[in-house]
Design an enzyme around this catalytic site. Sequence first.
Site, PDB file in Angstrom:
ATOM      1  N   GLU A   1      94.904  94.659   2.385  1.00 60.03           N
ATOM      2  CA  GLU A   1      93.901  93.446   3.387  1.00 60.03           C
ATOM      3  C   GLU A   1      94.998  92.383   3.497  1.00 60.03           C
ATOM      4  OE1 GLU A   1      91.608  94.048   4.923  1.00 60.03           O
ATOM      5  OE2 GLU A   1      90.622  91.885   5.485  1.00 60.03           O
TER       6      GLU A   1
ATOM      7  N   THR B   1      88.796  94.303  21.742  1.00 57.58           N
ATOM      8  CA  THR B   1      89.446  94.430  20.335  1.00 57.58           C
ATOM      9  C   THR B   1      88.418  95.495  19.502  1.00 57.58           C
ATOM     10  OG1 THR B   1      90.031  92.762  18.713  1.00 57.58           O
ATOM     11  CG2 THR B   1      87.706  92.492  19.736  1.00 57.58           C
TER      12      THR B   1
END
Length: 806
Positions: free
Chosen positions: A387, A510
């Site tokens: 991440e 998106t």
Amino acid sequence: MLFKIISYHIIVIVYILCVKLTTAKSPYNSSFTPEHLRYLKNETKELFKHAWNSYMEFGFPFDEVRPLTCEPYGPDYKDYSNTVRNDAMANISSTILDNLDTLIIMEQWNELDYVLEYLNTNQNNFFDKNSIVQVFETTIRFLGGLMSAHLILTDVKFKPRQTNNTKFMKILKNYDGFLLKMAHDLGLRLITSYRTSTNIPVPRINLANGLKSVPPALQKDACTSGVTTPVLEFTLLSKLTGDYQFEYFSQMSFWKLWSSKSPLNLMPMTIDPVSNQWKDSITGIGASIDSFYEYAAKSSILFDDKYMWSVFTTSYQALLTHSAQGGEGAMIFPNVGTQDGVVFSDWIDSLGAFWSGLQVLTGQLTDAIKTHVVYMKIWNYFDSIPERWIYAHHNKKNKKKKYRAEDSIELEWYPLRPEFIESSYYLYRATKDPMYLQIGERVLNLFQDRFKAPCGFSGIQDINTGEKQNRMETFVMGETLKYLYLLFDTNDEVFLHSSEMNSKNWIFSTEAHPLWFHKGLSEKRYNFGAQNLSSLINESSKFTPAVIKNLTIPTPFIFNIPDENGVISHIGKKDPFSDRFKICELNPLKKSFNSLLESSYYGWPYLFNSDHSFSKSLKKPPHIDKSNLDGSYIELTKDFYDKFTSFDTPLMCPRVHNTQIYEIFWGDIKLCGKTEVSQIVHLQPNITESIILQNDLWVPTLQGLRITFEELALGLVDSRNELITSDYISMIQSDEDEDEEEVKYKKKDSILRIKKINGVPLKYGSVIWTLPFAPNPEDKGAVRVTSESRVVIQGKVIENLLVWYG
Ligand SMILES: *[C@@H]1O[C@H](CO)[C@@H](O)[C@H](O)[C@H]1NC(C)=O
Ligand SMILES: *[C@@H]1O[C@H](CO)[C@@H](O)[C@H](O)[C@H]1NC(C)=O
Ligand SMILES: *[C@@H]1O[C@H](CO)[C@@H](O)[C@H](O)[C@H]1NC(C)=O
Ligand SMILES: *[C@@H]1O[C@H](CO)[C@@H](O)[C@H](O)[C@H]1NC(C)=O
Ligand SMILES: *[C@@H]1O[C@H](CO)[C@@H](O)[C@H](O)[C@H]1NC(C)=O
Ligand SMILES: *[C@@H]1O[C@H](CO)[C@@H](O)[C@H](O)[C@H]1NC(C)=O
Ligand SMILES: *[C@@H]1O[C@H](CO)[C@@H](O)[C@H](O)[C@H]1NC(C)=O
Ligand SMILES: *[C@@H]1O[C@H](CO)[C@@H](O)[C@H](O)[C@H]1NC(C)=O
């Protein structure tokens, strides 16, 4: 101080050892023949079916299925503050809403028929749920999903192969627009979040009760993505339904935020919608702001909106100036201060992997390849993307420290995010380089071997240990597997790749929902009791007015400056960025291409640069060392390498520069956006007497510049792969000897070369010209000019910055 050093990136190691090649496991041995690709496509579809069937069996009609325990999963009703879980779940069968278009792309007609029946039957009050959701996630996942499926079912001419299916024919025949009606209903629930006194939306609402019963603690911080992104889905919803309020409110918020960007043209990432204040002064391209840029570009495509395009180009230029780092072979965009431009983070995030896809879409192919290659290397080492990944380690105390994987993992999870495979898909469509298929096969294998769970796919909770996550977010099927499938659709069988769709100007949202708009769609509008514009304007007059600037589109400028003979007509200037956004680059790596069956990566001298620039941060976690699929690196898989290099090309491993690269601010950094940096153009190419050459840069003042320097010290190898000799250094310094007055300055053993100035890279052999300037007393003699007109700072002569006395 006039200038200060703001970032270092030191790149070490001169000669490279080539890593050994290893073998892949595919039965097709990386051949990527039509048969092989059909196999990969089918394997991907099988993965999708596994996930879908698991959800339908164990999760439906709840939001998700838990992949490890095969339980249904939905909102945490006991704890409203559990936003990680609640933001995108509301007991609305969200896996279905996010995957209607995935079912069509994968041609799962029976499944599609079943869930459409279910939604049709339950459409009334479907969203009337006492659940607090995030407006942004709900918009991109479910509102977008509904509109996408509606567009596909009403505005696509399918091929006989597809319409021969009687189930699908029935679906198309019976479809009455109810998905758009559901979208409208959902939109009405979401738009309440925009009705604040500041016209900045609060981040969360209760689907049944609006703003009521949302605890204030959940409303404090809205992220820039959250505020600006709904503009695309909302504008489209208005255009499809004739109900203008969505477009009106979301556009107003978008432009309000944009008009309060910093003097460096950068937007912070968090705003408080109640107090109407920015909450930070940091920006980047990843979490909290990523889709702002994406939707400025995509809105400009979808709605042919030049103002949106100028937002994208202005932002991109600002990011190139202040955030972009890396040399010839890599590009990363770490977070920087919006007011001071100082690099803020030594990490980049997993979400930022989408950026190279956006770079492809906006024509920045060289940048896209350089951005993507860094994420490919990360994937090589972690079989996933942390991440947050720390790219730089500055340990002044312990330079010999041996780094381990855990030292570079700032946030340790990987929830099967799609961004890397999304970008690989864009890059494949733009370049047709087989390397992206090889990446896809690698990801596919990991899905089969590592991520597959009893009920779907589980991401990684801790990359350090390999611990699994008991969650499969809706984007795993809706984006990751969808992009993987589309990557392998090289023969354009999926309807999205048809020539009919090519003419539609469609984009992926998106959340990977295909969306498009054309006039015909507003004519066959479904009317659901729309609110008209005049009543809206009346309503919004109650609000604090948003500052909406009358944006001007920058146009390229040509001004004449005199050449050395005082002749002014031959030389002009232009904005160095002006061409960048007008053309779509072709594959820049393809220069050395001599066979169709070659991957152009193997002719690219920078393929291994990232391994060395980031060598402290690229380490395999111990559990991957033991269980890695084949112990290999994607680009060094033996079968692939053997097939996709020409036989006489050995794997090139050129030396990497070991000079130091650093950046400085010169003058007031807030002037950066206004300081002129222009490129010289020769209006009459046959003029030879000018000493100002085509591609030289013109910078009338040294105020407000951000400069990247390479320090050329004796014995090092520079980024042009040349050894720096004492002859070379004294040649640049030579004039100092002849000028007696200058002798008092002690010579340094290194000189400087400007590599980039306000985001504009210097072409090989070009120089920067500036006008004579008076010494600033504050500098105490740190800046001067040599008799050969070169500028010197702190005793170091700058090779390519010259003063123009013409
Ligand atoms: C792949 O390579 C192996 C070993 O070289 C060979 O036996 C096999 O037939 C190859 N498979 C295909 C589909 O070419
Ligand atoms: C697709 O893969 C599945 C499972 O591996 C297999 O049973 C099926 O025959 C394959 N279909 C095609 C068309 O190759
Ligand atoms: C969630 O949805 C399911 C199925 O529709 C229903 O049985 C259940 O009562 C709902 N839960 C709540 C808390 O609304
Ligand atoms: C579709 O059906 C028609 C008539 O049944 C048949 O001639 C045609 O070959 C089919 N097309 C495909 C692609 O299956
Ligand atoms: C818009 O709505 C207002 C109030 O609902 C109404 O008075 C007005 O006539 C409407 N205008 C149009 C053009 O429909
Ligand atoms: C506009 O607002 C005024 C006062 O706020 C109200 O009296 C009037 O009815 C509104 N007009 C429309 C068209 O909504
Ligand atoms: C805004 O721009 C348009 C077109 O460039 C121009 O006609 C108009 O006068 C401008 N409005 C203001 C308030 O500056
Ligand atoms: C240079 O080129 C221009 C047109 O491009 C021409 O008019 C001019 O005569 C040329 N000058 C010389 C010295 O050749």
